[in-house]
Design a protein around this motif. Structure first.
Motif, PDB file in Angstrom:
ATOM      1  N   GLY A  28     -22.696  32.434  -5.225  1.00 41.21           N
ATOM      2  CA  GLY A  28     -22.808  33.806  -5.733  1.00 41.21           C
ATOM      3  C   GLY A  28     -23.675  33.908  -6.963  1.00 41.21           C
ATOM      4  O   GLY A  28     -23.751  34.971  -7.581  1.00 41.21           O
ATOM      5  N   VAL A  29     -24.342  32.780  -7.314  1.00 42.45           N
ATOM      6  CA  VAL A  29     -25.186  32.752  -8.506  1.00 42.45           C
ATOM      7  C   VAL A  29     -26.573  32.271  -8.107  1.00 42.45           C
ATOM      8  O   VAL A  29     -26.720  31.251  -7.425  1.00 42.45           O
ATOM      9  CB  VAL A  29     -24.602  31.809  -9.575  1.00 42.45           C
ATOM     10  CG1 VAL A  29     -25.512  31.781 -10.802  1.00 42.45           C
ATOM     11  CG2 VAL A  29     -23.197  32.225  -9.947  1.00 42.45           C
ATOM     12  N   THR A  30     -27.590  32.999  -8.522  1.00 39.22           N
ATOM     13  CA  THR A  30     -28.961  32.560  -8.322  1.00 39.22           C
ATOM     14  C   THR A  30     -29.621  32.359  -9.687  1.00 39.22           C
ATOM     15  O   THR A  30     -29.304  33.047 -10.663  1.00 39.22           O
ATOM     16  CB  THR A  30     -29.777  33.586  -7.509  1.00 39.22           C
ATOM     17  OG1 THR A  30     -29.789  34.832  -8.202  1.00 39.22           O
ATOM     18  CG2 THR A  30     -29.181  33.776  -6.131  1.00 39.22           C
ATOM     19  N   VAL A  31     -30.521  31.410  -9.739  1.00 37.26           N
ATOM     20  CA  VAL A  31     -31.209  31.072 -10.985  1.00 37.26           C
ATOM     21  C   VAL A  31     -32.698  31.153 -10.768  1.00 37.26           C
ATOM     22  O   VAL A  31     -33.244  30.610  -9.790  1.00 37.26           O
ATOM     23  CB  VAL A  31     -30.814  29.651 -11.457  1.00 37.26           C
ATOM     24  CG1 VAL A  31     -31.608  29.285 -12.716  1.00 37.26           C
ATOM     25  CG2 VAL A  31     -29.328  29.557 -11.711  1.00 37.26           C
ATOM     26  N   SER A  32     -33.369  31.848 -11.692  1.00 35.99           N
ATOM     27  CA  SER A  32     -34.822  31.924 -11.674  1.00 35.99           C
ATOM     28  C   SER A  32     -35.314  31.704 -13.095  1.00 35.99           C
ATOM     29  O   SER A  32     -35.191  32.597 -13.950  1.00 35.99           O
ATOM     30  CB  SER A  32     -35.298  33.277 -11.150  1.00 35.99           C
ATOM     31  OG  SER A  32     -36.714  33.375 -11.228  1.00 35.99           O
ATOM     32  N   GLY A  33     -35.826  30.501 -13.359  1.00 39.88           N
ATOM     33  CA  GLY A  33     -36.228  30.175 -14.724  1.00 39.88           C
ATOM     34  C   GLY A  33     -35.015  30.180 -15.638  1.00 39.88           C
ATOM     35  O   GLY A  33     -34.049  29.443 -15.402  1.00 39.88           O
TER      36      GLY A  33
END
Length: 634
Positions: free
Chosen positions: A91-96
């Motif tokens: 449920g967590v996305t990371v971008s930079g």
């Protein structure tokens, strides 16, 4: 002679004990966020003598069980590190350095980001708990925590944790929302927990919710260019420790679409607020049940509305340099406590140093029990409609007008006022309806709805204008009233347009004779007004005795005076009395209950009264030798 004094020590101690006992909210009842809550209230209610507030709020309706719940057992861990954010949740996305949470649940943040952001983007039916556990996030140009969509988000400060969030430059739009705070939420936002949160906002606000902002616990230190705490629908605080330094309002709730919203409710807590504009500002109602408040706003009372000659101060009123570009519809002000609707103070301790009114309501203001110390550059307490004070200790050290409303009811309490104009003024009207465009000052028109009623308060007034000024009736039924002033010939210790009536209590006034006025013939208690052949010195004793020498009343005047008004229980028609005032002594026979009527044009009409000696020049400032931070008292 024995000087009359206010007995405030015991009252103050009782107030402090009451505040201490009322600040525990661990078991406070509340409504539910989809969680059943069968708790019952154990809070005691103060029995009021008089109520003018139309819709009193209750703590159990303000906070849900989830608002107060800071515990957690299972959670998703997210560790923050520049270019190395670690999590194992789908449920967590990371971008930079940007974390986006899209699933409801409980999440725990730790670590730091030098230029990053946490975004919460759920459905409008989902709730989320976000735990801050030794977190430091700086976002150069947006919110450190941004709630884009949710039903409600709970931010919990982990026990004994220290957390810091900041925005270090100008806000740059990243979507259709006007994100302008370090913590920004489009939906309901609730904060709790046993940790601390430090917020720095270089160009915007501290914490913003576009719906309700709820805080039930925690320690908060906020430094912001704009508002400290801001919400559209309501700001509700159960408890906490707050240190807010803001360029605009320290705490603001504003709703331009629904007059029932935009309210502030505070159950308790400690507040140290330094603001460029208002301390607490609600477009709707403002209710404080308890707490400790230290408020300085608009540069404090030294930035006053009038100069030393009571002329308009042209530097006053420029508190918000960004007002022309601000989206707010509210004209900037620098009031300590401000409500567009009713204002209710049930208890608490307040120290207010304000450039504008210290306590202000566009509707009604009611004080049930509080310890309040005020230094104001304008009015001490102002309401456009009714003011009711039922009890408490109120010390207005500095003001233009001490207490001003269309009607004023003083039912109890110890009240001390120093005013460069009127001590009490029943004139009504909002800030914009001022005489000579001076905010807060009313005109001299008789008003059938205006009155001042004193029925139990112990009141001391030091005034350079009228001591008590009513555009309608003046009614005294009990209590103790001591008035020093004015010294100029254009004002009087008592000034009323309707009827002046006394039926009980003690009143002693020493002032000028130019506009002198006694109580009227409908009074059922005797009242004596005399003019003196010579002006008497400040600090001289005034006493009333019967022919045997028994002292019936005594008072020490704090300003020079040439007129004395005395009313005490037991004055009897046909009896003789002696008035000693400084170096003057005068014996009168009370052939009527009202001796010396005064004509408000420079004379006392009664045999035995000396001719009017004329007024004295308007000093414009408090006389030399008087401590301007301490009001006169008997």
């Amino acid at each position: 002679m024995k000087k009359q004094k206010f007995i405030v020590v015991i009252l103050t101690a009782l107030i402090i004990l009451s505040v201490l006992s009322a600040c525990g909210f661990e078991t406070m009842p509340g409504s539910s966020d989809s969680i059943s809550d069968s708790s019952s209230s154990n809070s005691s209610q103060l029995i009021k003598q008089q109520t003018v507030v139309s819709n009193e709020l209750a703590a159990e309706d303000m906070f849900s069980k989830s608002d107060r719940e800071s515990s957690y057992t299972s959670y998703v861990q997210i560790h923050l590190e520049d270019d190395n954010i670690v999590t194992d949740s789908g449920g967590v996305t990371v971008s930079g350095n940007t974390v986006t949470i899209t699933a409801p649940g409980t999440y725990s943040l730790s670590g730091s980001l030098s230029d990053g952001q946490v975004i919460i983007d759920l459905t409008k039916e989902d709730k989320l708990q976000l735990i801050l556990n030794e977190v430091e996030i700086n976002s150069v140009s947006s919110a450190a925590i941004y709630v884009k969509a949710a039903d409600k988000v709970f931010i919990t400060l982990a026990q004994d944790s220290s957390n810091r969030l900041s925005t270090s430059a100008e806000y740059i739009s990243i979507d259709e929302n006007n994100v302008d705070a370090v913590v920004y939420s489009q939906d309901d936002l609730s904060l709790n927990g046993g940790g601390s949160l430090t917020i720095d906002s270089a160009s915007g606000n501290g914490i913003v919710s576009k719906d309700d902002l709820v805080i039930t616990a925690g320690s908060y230190e906020i430094t912001s260019y704009g508002h400290g705490l801001e919400a559209n629908d309501s700001v509700r605080i159960a408890d906490g420790d707050f240190k807010i330094t803001s360029g605009k309002d320290a705490i603001q709730a504003e709703n331009t679409e629904d007059i029932a919203l935009g309210y502030i409710y505070i159950a308790c807590g400690q507040y140290e607020l330094i603001s460029g504009t208002d301390g607490l500002s609600a477009s709707g109602s403002l209710q404080i049940d308890d707490g400790y408040f230290s408020i300085s706003c608009g540069g404090g009372s030294q930035n006053a509305s009038t100069d030393e000659n009571k002329g308009a101060s042209f530097a006053w009123g420029v508190w918000d340099p960004d007002f022309s570009t601000d989206n707010s519809t509210d004209t900037p002000s620098a009031k300590g406590l401000k409500a567009g609707g009713d204002l209710l103070i049930k208890n608490g301790s307040f120290l207010i140093d304000s450039s504008d009114d210290a306590i202000h309501s566009n509707s009604n203001a009611q004080i049930d029990m509080a310890e309040i110390e005020i230094s104001s550059g304008d009015d001490g307490i102002h309401a456009n409609t009714a003011i009711v004070i039922n009890s408490g200790a109120i010390d207005i050290n500095k003001s233009y007008e001490g207490i001003e409303g269309q009607s004023i009811d003083l039912n109890g309490g110890n009240i001390k006022i120093s005013a460069s104009d009127d001590g009490l003024n029943a004139a009504g009207g909002n800030d914009g309806s001022a005489l000579g465009n001076r905010p807060g000052r009313g005109d001299f028109t008789a008003d059938a709805a205006a009155y001042i009623a004193i029925s139990g308060a112990r009141l001391s007034i030091y005034a350079l204008g009228d001591g008590i000024d009513s555009n309608g009736d003046l009614i005294v039924s009990s209590g103790e009233i001591y008035i020093s002033g004015p010294t100029n010939g254009g004002d009087g210790s008592l000034d009323y347009q309707g009827k002046g009536e006394i039926s009980g209590g003690i009143l002693m006034a020493a002032g000028s004779s130019g506009m002198v006025q006694n109580f009227g013939q409908t009074s059922t208690q005797g009242s004596i007004l005399i003019n003196l052949s010579q002006e008497q010195a400040a600090g001289s004793e005034i006493e009333l005795t019967d022919p045997s020498g028994k002292v019936l009343a005594a008072y020490t005047a704090e300003q020079t005076y040439s007129t004395v008004i005395i009313s005490v229980p037991g004055l009897t028609a046909g009896e003789s009395y002696v008035i000693n005032a400084g170096t003057a002594t005068q014996t009168i026979t009370l052939d009527n209950l009202i001796y010396g009527s005064g004509d408000r044009m420079g004379g006392v009409t009664h045999q035995g009264g000396f001719p009017d000696q004329g007024g004295f020049p308007d000093q414009g400032v408090l006389p030399p030798g008087r401590d301007q931070t301490s009001p006169g008292q008997p």
